[in-house]
Design a protein around this motif. Structure first.
Motif, PDB file in Angstrom:
ATOM      1  N   ALA A  19       0.801  -1.232   0.000  1.00 16.96           N
ATOM      2  CA  ALA A  19       0.000   0.000   0.000  1.00 16.96           C
ATOM      3  C   ALA A  19       0.830   1.277   0.000  1.00 16.96           C
ATOM      4  O   ALA A  19       0.508   2.213  -0.751  1.00 16.96           O
ATOM      5  CB  ALA A  19      -0.966  -0.011   1.181  1.00 16.96           C
ATOM      6  N   PRO A  20       1.907   1.399   0.803  1.00 16.40           N
ATOM      7  CA  PRO A  20       2.686   2.647   0.787  1.00 16.40           C
ATOM      8  C   PRO A  20       3.334   2.947  -0.566  1.00 16.40           C
ATOM      9  O   PRO A  20       3.680   4.093  -0.848  1.00 16.40           O
ATOM     10  CB  PRO A  20       3.757   2.410   1.860  1.00 16.40           C
ATOM     11  N   GLN A  21       3.495   1.933  -1.392  1.00 17.49           N
ATOM     12  CA  GLN A  21       4.109   2.129  -2.710  1.00 17.49           C
ATOM     13  C   GLN A  21       3.131   2.720  -3.727  1.00 17.49           C
ATOM     14  O   GLN A  21       3.540   3.157  -4.792  1.00 17.49           O
ATOM     15  CB  GLN A  21       4.634   0.791  -3.242  1.00 17.49           C
TER      16      GLN A  21
ATOM     17  N   PRO B  12       0.392   5.348  -3.179  1.00 14.17           N
ATOM     18  CA  PRO B  12      -0.382   6.282  -2.339  1.00 14.17           C
ATOM     19  C   PRO B  12      -1.657   6.794  -2.986  1.00 14.17           C
ATOM     20  O   PRO B  12      -2.547   7.290  -2.280  1.00 14.17           O
ATOM     21  CB  PRO B  12       0.610   7.424  -2.080  1.00 14.17           C
ATOM     22  N   ASP B  13      -1.777   6.698  -4.306  1.00 17.51           N
ATOM     23  CA  ASP B  13      -2.970   7.186  -4.987  1.00 17.51           C
ATOM     24  C   ASP B  13      -4.037   6.102  -5.158  1.00 17.51           C
ATOM     25  O   ASP B  13      -5.094   6.363  -5.750  1.00 17.51           O
ATOM     26  CB  ASP B  13      -2.599   7.763  -6.359  1.00 17.51           C
ATOM     27  N   THR B  14      -3.757   4.909  -4.680  1.00 20.72           N
ATOM     28  CA  THR B  14      -4.711   3.804  -4.749  1.00 20.72           C
ATOM     29  C   THR B  14      -5.305   3.564  -3.364  1.00 20.72           C
ATOM     30  O   THR B  14      -4.593   3.619  -2.364  1.00 20.72           O
ATOM     31  CB  THR B  14      -4.016   2.517  -5.236  1.00 20.72           C
ATOM     32  N   TYR B  15      -6.594   3.325  -3.324  1.00 16.07           N
ATOM     33  CA  TYR B  15      -7.255   2.996  -2.064  1.00 16.07           C
ATOM     34  C   TYR B  15      -7.174   1.485  -1.836  1.00 16.07           C
ATOM     35  O   TYR B  15      -7.460   0.698  -2.744  1.00 16.07           O
ATOM     36  CB  TYR B  15      -8.730   3.409  -2.101  1.00 16.07           C
TER      37      TYR B  15
ATOM     38  N   ALA C 227      -1.774   3.533   7.276  1.00 13.81           N
ATOM     39  CA  ALA C 227      -1.524   4.321   6.068  1.00 13.81           C
ATOM     40  C   ALA C 227      -2.788   5.080   5.699  1.00 13.81           C
ATOM     41  O   ALA C 227      -3.901   4.592   5.916  1.00 13.81           O
ATOM     42  CB  ALA C 227      -1.085   3.416   4.922  1.00 13.81           C
ATOM     43  N   ASP C 228      -2.609   6.274   5.142  1.00 16.35           N
ATOM     44  CA  ASP C 228      -3.754   7.119   4.810  1.00 16.35           C
ATOM     45  C   ASP C 228      -4.629   6.539   3.701  1.00 16.35           C
ATOM     46  O   ASP C 228      -5.757   6.992   3.511  1.00 16.35           O
ATOM     47  CB  ASP C 228      -3.269   8.510   4.393  1.00 16.35           C
ATOM     48  N   ASN C 229      -4.102   5.591   2.957  1.00 12.73           N
ATOM     49  CA  ASN C 229      -4.868   5.022   1.844  1.00 12.73           C
ATOM     50  C   ASN C 229      -5.371   3.608   2.144  1.00 12.73           C
ATOM     51  O   ASN C 229      -5.775   2.888   1.227  1.00 12.73           O
ATOM     52  CB  ASN C 229      -4.037   5.010   0.562  1.00 12.73           C
TER      53      ASN C 229
END
Length: 341
Positions: A97-99, A101-104, A118-120
């Motif tokens: 996920a951190p790789q 960041p624009d994907t939920y 993580a924010d996403n």
């Protein structure tokens, strides 16, 4: 109730707001689709949301644990929302996920590791023990042999929470009704092989159990088959989804957790711009867990027992009855002072 209110508000907002073009990909654990419970339920919610919104949907099967990271990574390259389904995908989800960041990302049955939020990423877990408590209480009320069984898959936390609740429900019935019940326990160490579930269930039936609760994914299909083969006087208890239809009259009830509702709501939250990262915990109070309506068996359950189940459900909602969610809590569990209706 909270999920239902959120769903209604979401539908109202969708009428007024344009829906962005999105694509959703669900990456399964090794269990995959076809289990008629956990994976199928999550996918059902995604399909309903995607069809309602008119967006793309796809499912990617993981055949072994080594597939988790590449499957999630490849999905993130082409999808706006990626689901990681299953506790065993936790590490892979928070590496990938951190790789992107624009994907939920949405994790089902996943708790963020300490410091890995993580924010996403939004994750959903369930108070499986609360629904299983009601199933255990019902099993204790309905057993004629005073022996019941439990067939688990791999003893990961969600599976064990089902067991803790089941055993606590039995214990409360014993205390309130002066009954002594033996519990047989077994694990398939697998989620994919119905034969393993059937063999364990048949072994427990042979030892005197007349009701066997499974929390074992597709292995549980075999548990239900075993109950159907044994016939009158024998029951399975289903899990995750309403599995009563799989052997009408031979599935006493199902301990449900609304993975379908969680996945549906998660997709809508992205479409609405209301996505909330972090851990979401759903229990009876949120209508996230419970037992099935018992379409095929309700008539054989005494009305007094049904009334007690409704009463205990409300006690759980109020926090008066706290169902144990760890082995330590189960060991220390004492039946609260309860006056049945």
């Amino acid at each position: 109730m909270k999920l239902r209110i959120a769903l209604v508000l979401s539908l109202v907002l969708l009428v007024a707001l344009p829906v962005m073009a999105l694509k959703v990909i669900m990456v399964t654990d090794v269990g995959g689709l076809g289990d008629k419970s956990f994976n199928d339920g999550t996918w059902e919610g995604i399909v309903k949301a995607a069809d309602f919104l008119g967006i793309e949907k796809e499912v990617v099967q993981s055949h072994e644990m080594a597939d988790y990271i590449p499957n999630l990574s490849n999905a993130a390259k082409e999808a706006d929302i990626v689901f990681a389904v299953g506790f065993m995908m936790t590490d892979a989800l928070f590496k990938v996920a951190p790789q992107f960041p624009d994907t939920y990302f949405v994790g089902i049955d996943i708790v963020p590791p300490e410091g890995a939020e993580a924010d996403n990423v939004a994750t959903y877990i369930f108070k499986e023990q609360e629904g299983a408590f009601l199933a255990g209480y019902l099993a204790a009320a309905m057993t004629d042999t005073n022996i019941v069984g439990f067939v688990g898959g791999i003893p990961i936390p969600p599976v064990e929470r089902f067991r803790y609740g089941y055993e606590a429900g039995i214990r409360v019935y014993e205390e309130l009704h002066g009954k002594t019940i033996e519990i047989l326990r077994g694990y398939t160490m697998d989620f994919n092989d119905p034969k393993k579930g059937k063999d364990l269930a048949l072994a427990q039936f042979a030892e005197g159990a007349d009701i066997v609760f499974h929390a074992s994914g597709a292995c549980g299909n075999g548990v239900i088959e075993a109950a159907a083969e044994k016939g009158e006087g024998f029951f399975a208890i289903g899990v995750d989804a309403d599995q009563d239809y799989m052997a009408p009259g031979r599935v006493l009830t199902s301990s449900m957790k609304r993975v379908d509702m969680a996945s549906y709501q998660a997709v809508l939250s992205v479409a609405l711009g209301t996505f909330t990262p972090g851990l979401h915990v759903l229990g009876i109070k949120d209508e996230g867990v419970g037992i099935s309506p018992m379409k095929y068996t309700k008539d054989i359950v005494p009305k007094s027992v049904l009334k007690e189940l409704d009463f205990l459900k409300e006690e759980i909602k109020k926090g008066i009855l706290v169902v144990p969610d760890t082995q330590e809590a189960l060991d220390a569990f004492e039946v609260p002072e309860i006056t049945l209706p």
